[in-house]
Design a protein around this motif. Structure first.
Motif, PDB file in Angstrom:
ATOM      1  N   ILE A 165     -22.242   1.661  20.921  1.00  0.00           N
ATOM      2  CA  ILE A 165     -22.228   3.077  21.314  1.00  0.00           C
ATOM      3  C   ILE A 165     -21.148   3.921  21.138  1.00  0.00           C
ATOM      4  O   ILE A 165     -21.062   5.114  21.597  1.00  0.00           O
ATOM      5  CB  ILE A 165     -22.792   3.082  22.897  1.00  0.00           C
ATOM      6  CG1 ILE A 165     -21.665   1.878  23.706  1.00  0.00           C
ATOM      7  CG2 ILE A 165     -23.879   2.404  23.147  1.00  0.00           C
ATOM      8  CD1 ILE A 165     -21.937   2.275  25.153  1.00  0.00           C
ATOM      9  N   GLY A 166     -19.960   3.417  20.675  1.00  0.00           N
ATOM     10  CA  GLY A 166     -18.740   4.239  20.349  1.00  0.00           C
ATOM     11  C   GLY A 166     -17.489   3.185  20.098  1.00  0.00           C
ATOM     12  O   GLY A 166     -17.795   2.169  20.125  1.00  0.00           O
ATOM     13  N   ALA A 167     -16.539   3.981  20.114  1.00  0.00           N
ATOM     14  CA  ALA A 167     -15.198   3.399  19.841  1.00  0.00           C
ATOM     15  C   ALA A 167     -14.140   4.012  20.947  1.00  0.00           C
ATOM     16  O   ALA A 167     -14.103   5.340  20.898  1.00  0.00           O
ATOM     17  CB  ALA A 167     -15.007   3.114  18.476  1.00  0.00           C
ATOM     18  N   LEU A 168     -13.266   3.153  21.216  1.00  0.00           N
ATOM     19  CA  LEU A 168     -11.855   3.600  21.817  1.00  0.00           C
ATOM     20  C   LEU A 168     -10.732   3.469  20.970  1.00  0.00           C
ATOM     21  O   LEU A 168     -10.552   2.331  20.332  1.00  0.00           O
ATOM     22  CB  LEU A 168     -11.771   2.875  23.308  1.00  0.00           C
ATOM     23  CG  LEU A 168     -12.646   3.261  24.230  1.00  0.00           C
ATOM     24  CD1 LEU A 168     -12.382   2.390  25.560  1.00  0.00           C
ATOM     25  CD2 LEU A 168     -12.403   4.934  24.568  1.00  0.00           C
ATOM     26  N   THR A 169      -9.858   4.053  20.851  1.00  0.00           N
ATOM     27  CA  THR A 169      -8.700   4.174  19.914  1.00  0.00           C
ATOM     28  C   THR A 169      -7.369   3.763  21.305  1.00  0.00           C
ATOM     29  O   THR A 169      -7.743   3.821  22.173  1.00  0.00           O
ATOM     30  CB  THR A 169      -8.181   5.416  19.500  1.00  0.00           C
ATOM     31  OG1 THR A 169      -7.695   6.473  20.378  1.00  0.00           O
ATOM     32  CG2 THR A 169      -9.223   5.865  18.628  1.00  0.00           C
ATOM     33  N   GLU A 170      -6.553   3.032  20.378  1.00  0.00           N
ATOM     34  CA  GLU A 170      -5.325   3.031  21.368  1.00  0.00           C
ATOM     35  C   GLU A 170      -4.912   3.760  22.086  1.00  0.00           C
ATOM     36  O   GLU A 170      -4.551   3.876  23.320  1.00  0.00           O
ATOM     37  CB  GLU A 170      -4.198   2.219  20.278  1.00  0.00           C
ATOM     38  CG  GLU A 170      -3.157   1.560  21.083  1.00  0.00           C
ATOM     39  CD  GLU A 170      -2.075   1.074  19.765  1.00  0.00           C
ATOM     40  OE1 GLU A 170      -1.408  -0.042  20.246  1.00  0.00           O
ATOM     41  OE2 GLU A 170      -2.012   1.581  18.943  1.00  0.00           O
ATOM     42  N   GLY A 171      -4.820   5.169  21.576  1.00  0.00           N
ATOM     43  CA  GLY A 171      -4.208   6.340  22.140  1.00  0.00           C
ATOM     44  C   GLY A 171      -5.349   6.692  22.975  1.00  0.00           C
ATOM     45  O   GLY A 171      -4.735   7.058  24.158  1.00  0.00           O
ATOM     46  N   ASP A 172      -6.533   6.602  23.118  1.00  0.00           N
ATOM     47  CA  ASP A 172      -7.555   6.729  24.050  1.00  0.00           C
ATOM     48  C   ASP A 172      -6.974   5.927  25.523  1.00  0.00           C
ATOM     49  O   ASP A 172      -7.152   6.359  26.606  1.00  0.00           O
ATOM     50  CB  ASP A 172      -8.877   6.503  23.679  1.00  0.00           C
ATOM     51  CG  ASP A 172      -9.449   7.361  22.740  1.00  0.00           C
ATOM     52  OD1 ASP A 172      -9.106   8.407  22.617  1.00  0.00           O
ATOM     53  OD2 ASP A 172     -10.422   6.880  21.973  1.00  0.00           O
ATOM     54  N   LEU A 173      -6.735   4.608  25.086  1.00  0.00           N
ATOM     55  CA  LEU A 173      -6.769   3.684  26.334  1.00  0.00           C
ATOM     56  C   LEU A 173      -5.111   4.200  27.019  1.00  0.00           C
ATOM     57  O   LEU A 173      -5.032   4.063  28.250  1.00  0.00           O
ATOM     58  CB  LEU A 173      -6.656   2.261  25.839  1.00  0.00           C
ATOM     59  CG  LEU A 173      -7.795   1.828  25.300  1.00  0.00           C
ATOM     60  CD1 LEU A 173      -7.606   0.464  24.601  1.00  0.00           C
ATOM     61  CD2 LEU A 173      -8.714   1.608  26.444  1.00  0.00           C
ATOM     62  N   LEU A 174      -4.285   4.456  26.186  1.00  0.00           N
ATOM     63  CA  LEU A 174      -3.006   4.822  26.922  1.00  0.00           C
ATOM     64  C   LEU A 174      -3.123   6.138  27.759  1.00  0.00           C
ATOM     65  O   LEU A 174      -2.432   6.203  28.656  1.00  0.00           O
ATOM     66  CB  LEU A 174      -1.997   5.298  25.712  1.00  0.00           C
ATOM     67  CG  LEU A 174      -1.340   3.804  24.934  1.00  0.00           C
ATOM     68  CD1 LEU A 174      -0.610   4.207  23.979  1.00  0.00           C
ATOM     69  CD2 LEU A 174      -0.619   2.767  25.846  1.00  0.00           C
ATOM     70  N   TRP A 175      -4.020   7.102  27.087  1.00  0.00           N
ATOM     71  CA  TRP A 175      -3.775   8.282  27.857  1.00  0.00           C
ATOM     72  C   TRP A 175      -5.199   8.068  29.288  1.00  0.00           C
ATOM     73  O   TRP A 175      -4.604   8.703  30.155  1.00  0.00           O
ATOM     74  CB  TRP A 175      -4.885   9.367  27.095  1.00  0.00           C
ATOM     75  CG  TRP A 175      -3.763  10.224  26.148  1.00  0.00           C
ATOM     76  CD1 TRP A 175      -3.959  10.208  24.722  1.00  0.00           C
ATOM     77  CD2 TRP A 175      -2.962  11.116  26.341  1.00  0.00           C
ATOM     78  NE1 TRP A 175      -2.920  11.076  24.402  1.00  0.00           N
ATOM     79  CE2 TRP A 175      -2.058  11.538  25.716  1.00  0.00           C
ATOM     80  CE3 TRP A 175      -2.558  11.411  27.756  1.00  0.00           C
ATOM     81  CZ2 TRP A 175      -1.258  12.459  25.611  1.00  0.00           C
ATOM     82  CZ3 TRP A 175      -1.532  12.512  27.926  1.00  0.00           C
ATOM     83  CH2 TRP A 175      -0.968  13.185  26.498  1.00  0.00           C
TER      84      TRP A 175
END
Length: 105
Positions: free
Chosen positions: A17-27
């Motif tokens: 259903i999607g992907a999270l980046t390292e940046g998404d997690l940090l934000w």
């Protein structure tokens, strides 16, 4: 090994259903949890906004389309004919494939 800067998100049935980046997690850690990692336990991964989703390809996708997709994404989720997630292809793997094919010729 090759590191990834993101992770895939699957639903309960194993569909991509999607992907999270390292940046998404940090934000998310900063904005949702106020930099308190203990607060992550109170939130669902689905609450995390993500900049973009890596498009998945079918296991039957031809290599030309895979290479074209890799221009925009550093990893490509792969799904079977039912849409179930079966793995990823990294941009590094695609470059290695292209290198090997070039050397053969």
């Amino acid at each position: 090994g090759v590191g990834l800067d993101g992770m895939t998100i699957l639903d309960r049935q194993g569909k991509y259903i999607g992907a999270l980046t390292e940046g998404d997690l940090l934000w998310a850690c900063k904005n949702i949890c106020g930099m308190d990692l203990r607060q992550t336990e109170n939130h669902s991964i689905m609450e995390i906004p993500h900049r973009r989703d890596n498009k998945a390809v079918a296991v039957t996708t031809d290599i030309g389309k895979v290479i074209e997709t890799a221009v925009e994404q550093n990893f490509i989720p792969v799904v079977d004919d039912k849409g179930d997630f079966i793995g990823i292809i990294t941009r590094g793997r695609i470059l290695a494939y292209c290198r090997d094919e070039y050397i053969k010729k």
